[in-house]
Design a protein around this motif. Sequence first.
Motif, PDB file in Angstrom:
ATOM      1  N   GLU A  43       0.665  -0.994  -0.238  1.00 24.21           N
ATOM      2  CA  GLU A  43       0.079   0.185   0.092  1.00 24.21           C
ATOM      3  C   GLU A  43       0.928   1.016   0.022  1.00 24.21           C
ATOM      4  O   GLU A  43       0.341   2.519  -0.697  1.00 24.21           O
TER       5      GLU A  43
ATOM      6  N   CYS B  26      -2.699  -0.109  -2.929  1.00 18.56           N
ATOM      7  CA  CYS B  26      -3.178  -1.499  -2.351  1.00 18.56           C
ATOM      8  C   CYS B  26      -2.558  -1.927  -1.916  1.00 18.56           C
ATOM      9  O   CYS B  26      -1.454  -2.153  -1.313  1.00 18.56           O
TER      10      CYS B  26
ATOM     11  N   THR C 148      -5.955  -7.534  -0.575  1.00 18.57           N
ATOM     12  CA  THR C 148      -5.797  -7.616  -2.366  1.00 18.57           C
ATOM     13  C   THR C 148      -5.397  -8.316  -3.102  1.00 18.57           C
ATOM     14  O   THR C 148      -5.627  -9.157  -3.992  1.00 18.57           O
TER      15      THR C 148
ATOM     16  N   ARG D 295      -5.745   5.616  -0.876  1.00 22.74           N
ATOM     17  CA  ARG D 295      -5.213   4.445  -1.152  1.00 22.74           C
ATOM     18  C   ARG D 295      -6.667   3.566  -0.260  1.00 22.74           C
ATOM     19  O   ARG D 295      -6.223   2.061  -1.347  1.00 22.74           O
TER      20      ARG D 295
ATOM     21  N   THR E 228      -8.150   0.609  -3.022  1.00 21.58           N
ATOM     22  CA  THR E 228      -8.219  -0.479  -2.540  1.00 21.58           C
ATOM     23  C   THR E 228      -8.869  -1.650  -2.363  1.00 21.58           C
ATOM     24  O   THR E 228      -9.355  -2.548  -3.592  1.00 21.58           O
TER      25      THR E 228
ATOM     26  N   TRP F 145      -9.396  -2.695  -6.859  1.00 26.78           N
ATOM     27  CA  TRP F 145      -8.583  -3.703  -6.885  1.00 26.78           C
ATOM     28  C   TRP F 145      -9.402  -4.392  -6.186  1.00 26.78           C
ATOM     29  O   TRP F 145      -9.127  -5.602  -6.887  1.00 26.78           O
TER      30      TRP F 145
END
Length: 572
Positions: free
Chosen positions: A365, A370, A374, A448, A452, A455
Amino acid sequence: MDLLPRTLRTSNGCWTCRLRRKKCDEERPVCDICAALRITCHYADKKPEWMDGGARQEEMTEKVKREVKQKAPYRRVDRPPAFGEKVANAGFGQWSTGPQNMMPEPTHNGTHSSTETPELTSAGTGCGHLDSNQVGRSDSILTTFYLQSVLPFLFPLYRPPIARGGTAWVLELMIRSPVVRQATLCQGCFFFCLAQGTDSREVICETVFSQVREAFKSLERAIQGMDGSNIVENSRGTVHVMASIVQMLHFEVAALTFENCGAHLNAALALFDQLFDESGTVEPAELQSHFKLFMHHLGPSSYIPPADHIQIPSAEQDAFYFSTALLLFDDIIASTALQKRPRLYQYHHSLLESNEGDEPVINLESVIGCQNTTILQIGEIAVLDKWKKECQNAGKLDVIELVSRATQIKNTLERQVVRLEGESAETCKLSGNLLDLLAPNNSASSSRRLVTLVWTHAALLYLLVVVSGWQPASDEVRHHVSQIIDLLANKITPNTLLRTMAWPFFIAGCLSEPAQQAEIRQMAEALQPSIVFSTVRKALEVMENVWHSGGDGLSQDFSTVFKAQGHIILLV
């Protein structure tokens, strides 16, 4: 010069050549004519809907003409050499072991080892000369421009705290390492030309390809100079080379071409294996401690006077951390296209997972925006996809086991979605003023979180296709596609952050409904100049192929879509 082969036109040629009324050599998945022109080669057994002899065909004809014209500058210069081809096999979907040894580089105190070649230490940039004794005016400008503008553009969510040294490691390595210097200055030169508002894209392309060739030559000489060197003794120099390859790889896919990215990723992965686990005998349970020991070896850390208790990582420590994070990420995304297990999969548990509440060794991250959970699950889906394909080929697919393994991944991702949606829904904005720099950066944190979330929805779509096949009409698929489009179009700003999410953008776009496709197209085309948004433009180009084919002949997986391009499409 006539690029067209002297073959007869047949009914089996690609639809692009038929549209252009040209002879096709019928090579698949990309014919030589389209490859030479660097344009999209449309192959399908079924006649595309746009081949209607009317308005849609005329519209497609104009689109292809524009593409031929846009790609003209790239045909007028030699493509950058794939230095990785001398280190790793560049064939699509193939990995190799790469170089065996390390290159000698300046030692930590700035002196050079006795075996370092004069050619490397005096390598010029081709855009202003810089050596250890004198810094040219043009290099000073390009260095500042790279640090202030290019690095934040290529990695907008990489914001290491100033209190931990920020991005000073890049400047330090540029000063000390010729390979890092050339890799960064050629990027700065390219973007600097764009920043001047140069009207001629051909001039820019000529300039950048010249600089990229010089940078690749420097990296190639560095790799060739590794033979006979001791890995441990020259680990810092090898980190310089690996960091340069990784940065050039991301620059390459952002602004140039995908033709060599597979070979260059192979080279970087091979260096990581050689550098981090040179013996190849480290047990999985020992990888975390081995990584920490290697990071310690890249020290010592620096201390900032007058308060000597303020400890800052060394430039090599920061460079290796940054490069490792990108390599783990790139490797996982590449595996989704190759339908292979990630090459660095053995490191996932040790480096990316949290143990007993501790922070993971590598926090993705902080580099790509991300969260680890994930990206790790995307890697697990790639492994599941490979396993399923192998079982199908052997005629022994256990559907119950497939569903069981997929359910574990799905539950993890769905919990991630619930947690992220439960956090603050503040619209993210990035700002670079001094007050934001000195204050806690809440906007970056919000960025972020939303990145995330995008994603994670894309990972769930990827999982659905791996398990159930290509079903864009499914309610579950529609839900995740709609969520991604809404987040990208309405929640995440600035819109240039889309470049960091080309993979989820592509996954959602391929499965989108016709009513959503105009909005998807608009998001991609709004990013200007298009020359620095190659990943998003390539994602849209492949989506258009899927839309025009109606999903026919996809063999119900994303890897088929990727492989139809003829070379790896690394959407990072």
